[in-house]
Motif scaffolding. Structure first.
Motif, PDB file in Angstrom:
ATOM      1  N   LEU A 149       0.659  -1.075   0.137  1.00 11.82           N
ATOM      2  CA  LEU A 149       0.155   0.028  -0.055  1.00 11.82           C
ATOM      3  C   LEU A 149       0.877   1.126  -0.111  1.00 11.82           C
ATOM      4  O   LEU A 149       1.726   1.541   0.950  1.00 11.82           O
ATOM      5  N   VAL A 150       0.876   1.908  -0.974  1.00 10.56           N
ATOM      6  CA  VAL A 150       1.667   3.261  -1.187  1.00 10.56           C
ATOM      7  C   VAL A 150       1.079   4.574  -0.923  1.00 10.56           C
ATOM      8  O   VAL A 150       0.009   4.982  -1.564  1.00 10.56           O
ATOM      9  N   LEU A 151       1.487   5.070   0.174  1.00 13.18           N
ATOM     10  CA  LEU A 151       0.913   6.415   0.660  1.00 13.18           C
ATOM     11  C   LEU A 151       1.707   7.436  -0.004  1.00 13.18           C
ATOM     12  O   LEU A 151       2.914   7.722  -0.177  1.00 13.18           O
TER      13      LEU A 151
ATOM     14  N   GLU B  98       0.949   6.757  -9.962  1.00 13.95           N
ATOM     15  CA  GLU B  98       1.707   6.419 -10.863  1.00 13.95           C
ATOM     16  C   GLU B  98       2.867   5.498 -10.366  1.00 13.95           C
ATOM     17  O   GLU B  98       3.252   4.447 -10.844  1.00 13.95           O
ATOM     18  N   ALA B  99       3.384   5.937  -9.222  1.00  9.47           N
ATOM     19  CA  ALA B  99       4.226   4.893  -8.421  1.00  9.47           C
ATOM     20  C   ALA B  99       3.865   3.689  -8.028  1.00  9.47           C
ATOM     21  O   ALA B  99       4.242   2.765  -8.098  1.00  9.47           O
ATOM     22  N   ALA B 100       2.349   3.700  -7.883  1.00  8.45           N
ATOM     23  CA  ALA B 100       1.806   2.409  -7.405  1.00  8.45           C
ATOM     24  C   ALA B 100       1.696   1.554  -8.449  1.00  8.45           C
ATOM     25  O   ALA B 100       1.934   0.239  -8.650  1.00  8.45           O
ATOM     26  N   ALA B 101       1.488   2.103  -9.807  1.00 11.84           N
ATOM     27  CA  ALA B 101       1.319   1.243 -11.021  1.00 11.84           C
ATOM     28  C   ALA B 101       2.555   0.647 -11.470  1.00 11.84           C
ATOM     29  O   ALA B 101       2.785  -0.345 -11.600  1.00 11.84           O
ATOM     30  N   ALA B 102       3.861   1.415 -11.208  1.00  8.71           N
ATOM     31  CA  ALA B 102       5.150   1.229 -11.564  1.00  8.71           C
ATOM     32  C   ALA B 102       5.602  -0.078 -10.751  1.00  8.71           C
ATOM     33  O   ALA B 102       6.194  -0.923 -10.991  1.00  8.71           O
ATOM     34  N   ALA B 103       5.314   0.073  -9.330  1.00 13.05           N
ATOM     35  CA  ALA B 103       5.500  -0.929  -8.373  1.00 13.05           C
ATOM     36  C   ALA B 103       4.785  -2.227  -8.742  1.00 13.05           C
ATOM     37  O   ALA B 103       5.371  -3.240  -8.622  1.00 13.05           O
ATOM     38  N   SER B 104       3.875  -1.993  -9.014  1.00 11.29           N
ATOM     39  CA  SER B 104       2.866  -3.279  -9.328  1.00 11.29           C
ATOM     40  C   SER B 104       3.569  -3.936 -10.509  1.00 11.29           C
ATOM     41  O   SER B 104       3.289  -5.431 -10.592  1.00 11.29           O
ATOM     42  N   GLU B 105       4.219  -3.613 -11.448  1.00 12.59           N
ATOM     43  CA  GLU B 105       5.092  -4.036 -12.611  1.00 12.59           C
ATOM     44  C   GLU B 105       5.977  -5.055 -12.003  1.00 12.59           C
ATOM     45  O   GLU B 105       6.378  -5.744 -12.582  1.00 12.59           O
TER      46      GLU B 105
ATOM     47  N   GLY C 278       2.530 -10.043  -6.584  1.00  9.86           N
ATOM     48  CA  GLY C 278       1.134  -9.437  -6.385  1.00  9.86           C
ATOM     49  C   GLY C 278       0.900  -8.041  -7.082  1.00  9.86           C
ATOM     50  O   GLY C 278       1.251  -8.018  -8.294  1.00  9.86           O
ATOM     51  N   ARG C 279       0.729  -7.200  -6.331  1.00  8.18           N
ATOM     52  CA  ARG C 279       0.421  -5.758  -6.739  1.00  8.18           C
ATOM     53  C   ARG C 279       0.306  -4.683  -5.541  1.00  8.18           C
ATOM     54  O   ARG C 279       0.724  -4.956  -4.569  1.00  8.18           O
ATOM     55  N   ALA C 280       0.484  -3.274  -6.134  1.00  8.27           N
ATOM     56  CA  ALA C 280       0.485  -2.336  -5.358  1.00  8.27           C
ATOM     57  C   ALA C 280      -0.646  -1.532  -5.458  1.00  8.27           C
ATOM     58  O   ALA C 280      -1.567  -1.207  -6.414  1.00  8.27           O
ATOM     59  N   TRP C 281      -1.239  -0.777  -4.212  1.00  6.78           N
ATOM     60  CA  TRP C 281      -2.532   0.101  -4.368  1.00  6.78           C
ATOM     61  C   TRP C 281      -1.867   1.281  -3.820  1.00  6.78           C
ATOM     62  O   TRP C 281      -1.447   1.431  -2.815  1.00  6.78           O
ATOM     63  N   PRO C 282      -2.559   2.502  -4.359  1.00  7.58           N
ATOM     64  CA  PRO C 282      -2.368   3.897  -3.623  1.00  7.58           C
ATOM     65  C   PRO C 282      -3.256   3.996  -2.662  1.00  7.58           C
ATOM     66  O   PRO C 282      -4.682   3.522  -2.478  1.00  7.58           O
ATOM     67  N   VAL C 283      -2.805   4.805  -1.328  1.00 13.20           N
ATOM     68  CA  VAL C 283      -3.680   5.080  -0.458  1.00 13.20           C
ATOM     69  C   VAL C 283      -3.438   6.703  -0.237  1.00 13.20           C
ATOM     70  O   VAL C 283      -2.107   7.085  -0.290  1.00 13.20           O
ATOM     71  N   LEU C 284      -4.562   7.630  -0.455  1.00 15.39           N
ATOM     72  CA  LEU C 284      -4.272   8.899  -0.607  1.00 15.39           C
ATOM     73  C   LEU C 284      -5.025   9.579   0.554  1.00 15.39           C
ATOM     74  O   LEU C 284      -6.034   9.297   1.112  1.00 15.39           O
ATOM     75  N   GLY C 285      -4.283  10.602   0.928  1.00 18.96           N
ATOM     76  CA  GLY C 285      -4.885  11.727   1.997  1.00 18.96           C
ATOM     77  C   GLY C 285      -3.974  12.746   2.354  1.00 18.96           C
ATOM     78  O   GLY C 285      -3.119  13.132   1.463  1.00 18.96           O
ATOM     79  N   VAL C 286      -4.467  13.376   3.457  1.00 24.03           N
ATOM     80  CA  VAL C 286      -3.550  14.624   3.851  1.00 24.03           C
ATOM     81  C   VAL C 286      -2.747  14.348   5.284  1.00 24.03           C
ATOM     82  O   VAL C 286      -3.464  13.943   6.038  1.00 24.03           O
ATOM     83  N   HIS C 287      -1.399  14.769   5.273  1.00 24.69           N
ATOM     84  CA  HIS C 287      -0.544  14.571   6.311  1.00 24.69           C
ATOM     85  C   HIS C 287      -1.145  15.386   7.240  1.00 24.69           C
ATOM     86  O   HIS C 287      -1.384  16.658   7.183  1.00 24.69           O
ATOM     87  N   PRO C 288      -1.386  14.877   8.574  1.00 24.01           N
ATOM     88  CA  PRO C 288      -2.044  15.907   9.702  1.00 24.01           C
ATOM     89  C   PRO C 288      -1.082  17.199  10.261  1.00 24.01           C
ATOM     90  O   PRO C 288      -1.522  17.924  10.575  1.00 24.01           O
TER      91      PRO C 288
ATOM     92  N   LEU D 292      -7.285   3.059  -3.489  1.00 21.90           N
ATOM     93  CA  LEU D 292      -7.884   1.982  -2.581  1.00 21.90           C
ATOM     94  C   LEU D 292      -8.466   2.447  -1.194  1.00 21.90           C
ATOM     95  O   LEU D 292      -9.426   1.974  -0.957  1.00 21.90           O
ATOM     96  N   ALA D 293      -7.814   3.668  -0.592  1.00 16.06           N
ATOM     97  CA  ALA D 293      -8.275   3.761   0.432  1.00 16.06           C
ATOM     98  C   ALA D 293      -7.770   5.299   0.873  1.00 16.06           C
ATOM     99  O   ALA D 293      -7.061   6.043   0.090  1.00 16.06           O
ATOM    100  N   MET D 294      -8.163   5.908   1.968  1.00 15.95           N
ATOM    101  CA  MET D 294      -7.870   7.120   2.324  1.00 15.95           C
ATOM    102  C   MET D 294      -6.656   7.389   3.654  1.00 15.95           C
ATOM    103  O   MET D 294      -6.583   6.073   4.238  1.00 15.95           O
ATOM    104  N   LYS D 295      -6.269   8.463   3.838  1.00 11.49           N
ATOM    105  CA  LYS D 295      -5.333   8.497   5.191  1.00 11.49           C
ATOM    106  C   LYS D 295      -5.612   9.949   5.658  1.00 11.49           C
ATOM    107  O   LYS D 295      -5.960  11.196   4.760  1.00 11.49           O
ATOM    108  N   SER D 296      -5.883   9.980   6.870  1.00 15.86           N
ATOM    109  CA  SER D 296      -6.000  11.270   7.437  1.00 15.86           C
ATOM    110  C   SER D 296      -5.301  10.963   9.252  1.00 15.86           C
ATOM    111  O   SER D 296      -4.333  10.379   9.073  1.00 15.86           O
TER     112      SER D 296
END
Ligand SMILES: [Zn+2]
Length: 281
Positions: A38-40, A66-73, A77-87, A124-128
């Motif tokens: 899981l790539v943050l 893009e980084a998660a897609a490149a890592a999946s290669e 298995g695979r990579a998924w992005p997890v996106l959000g805002v650093h507190p 895939l998911a969020m981060k807060s």
């Protein structure tokens, strides 16, 4: 059981396609038996210098997708992005002249963008979360509002959310806030957790002592390094090989069930991902 018989997921790592090792770090993870990531996104500190338009969040998120897609290669298995805002962005914004409510609004808008990426299946998911250091009451209050907005948006789009927070073991109240907003506590993950936690699901830093506690506690858990992929801070955190190494160590010590919990069952329960079906060796 051998490490080649199981998926191996690092639940929280950063890849930096601009300044970091990026795919090379994913290759290093894979070389030790790692299969899923899981790539943050990295923190968006440059928001302060470049303005606070939500386009800046998109720029940061697109890099992570893009980084998660490149890592999946390079993964079996695979990579998924997890996106959000650093507190900690709230402090950067307040130091840059924004009031805490203004900073809150900017960060909530960033979470709206992250939710949109999840809704479009680009993440895939969020981060807060909220600051891990002491802040003024107004900043603390604004931070909790940001986090609760994250819970609301995750509930809207039906995804899990990772939290960056202060240390500690009792996050029962935080799990309750998520549930008040329609998000089950099983969809809330405390990143950088120790082996013992009340409230959210724990993502345990891949430290042997903490992992032993998690294994003994026998509850759902995930494993992570929080690798930051920052060439200026080598060795500041655990490297990308650490989770596979700890899996090997757990297996050597007869903890097959714990490995299955952290790398198959908990990922499925929290994120709805199937680390076995997405694995091709
Ligand atoms: Zn992190």
């Amino acid at each position: 059981m051998d490490i080649d018989d199981t998926p191996v997921l690092d639940n929280h790592l950063h890849l930096d396609p601009v300044n970091g090792r990026n795919v090379a770090a994913a290759e290093e993870f894979a070389s030790q038996g790692g299969t899923h990531l899981l790539v943050l996104n990295k923190p968006s500190w440059h928001l302060v210098e470049k303005g606070t338009d939500e386009a800046i969040f998109r720029e940061v998120f697109d890099l992570t997708v893009e980084a998660a897609a490149a890592a999946s290669e390079v993964l079996d298995g695979r990579a998924w992005p997890v996106l959000g805002v650093h507190p900690a962005l709230i402090s950067k914004l307040v130091d840059g002249g924004y009031t805490p409510p203004e900073a809150r609004d900017i960060m909530q808008a960033g979470l709206d963008v992250a939710a949109e990426y999840v809704d479009n299946s680009d993440a895939l998911a969020m981060k807060s979360g909220r600051p891990h250091y002491d802040v003024d009451d107004v900043v603390w209050e604004a931070s909790n509002e940001v986090m609760c907005h994250g819970f609301e948006r995750a509930a809207d789009v039906g995804c899990a959310i990772q939290l960056h927070t202060e240390g500690g073991e009792d996050f029962e109240a935080v799990a309750g806030w998520a549930e008040d907003r329609g998000l089950d506590r099983t969809q809330v993950v405390k990143h950088y957790s120790g082996g013992q936690l009340r409230g959210p699901v724990k993502s345990v830093l891949a430290d042997k002592d903490e992992l032993e506690i998690a294994v003994e506690t026998d509850e759902p858990f995930l494993m992570e390094t929080d690798y930051i992929d920052d060439p200026d801070r080598p060795g500041a955190v655990l490297g990308p090989k650490t989770v596979p190494r700890r899996v090997r160590w757990l297996l050597e010590n007869g903890h097959e069930d714990a490995v299955r919990t952290a790398h198959v069952e908990t990922p499925k329960a929290v994120y709805g991902i199937d680390t076995e079906a997405t694995l091709e060796r």
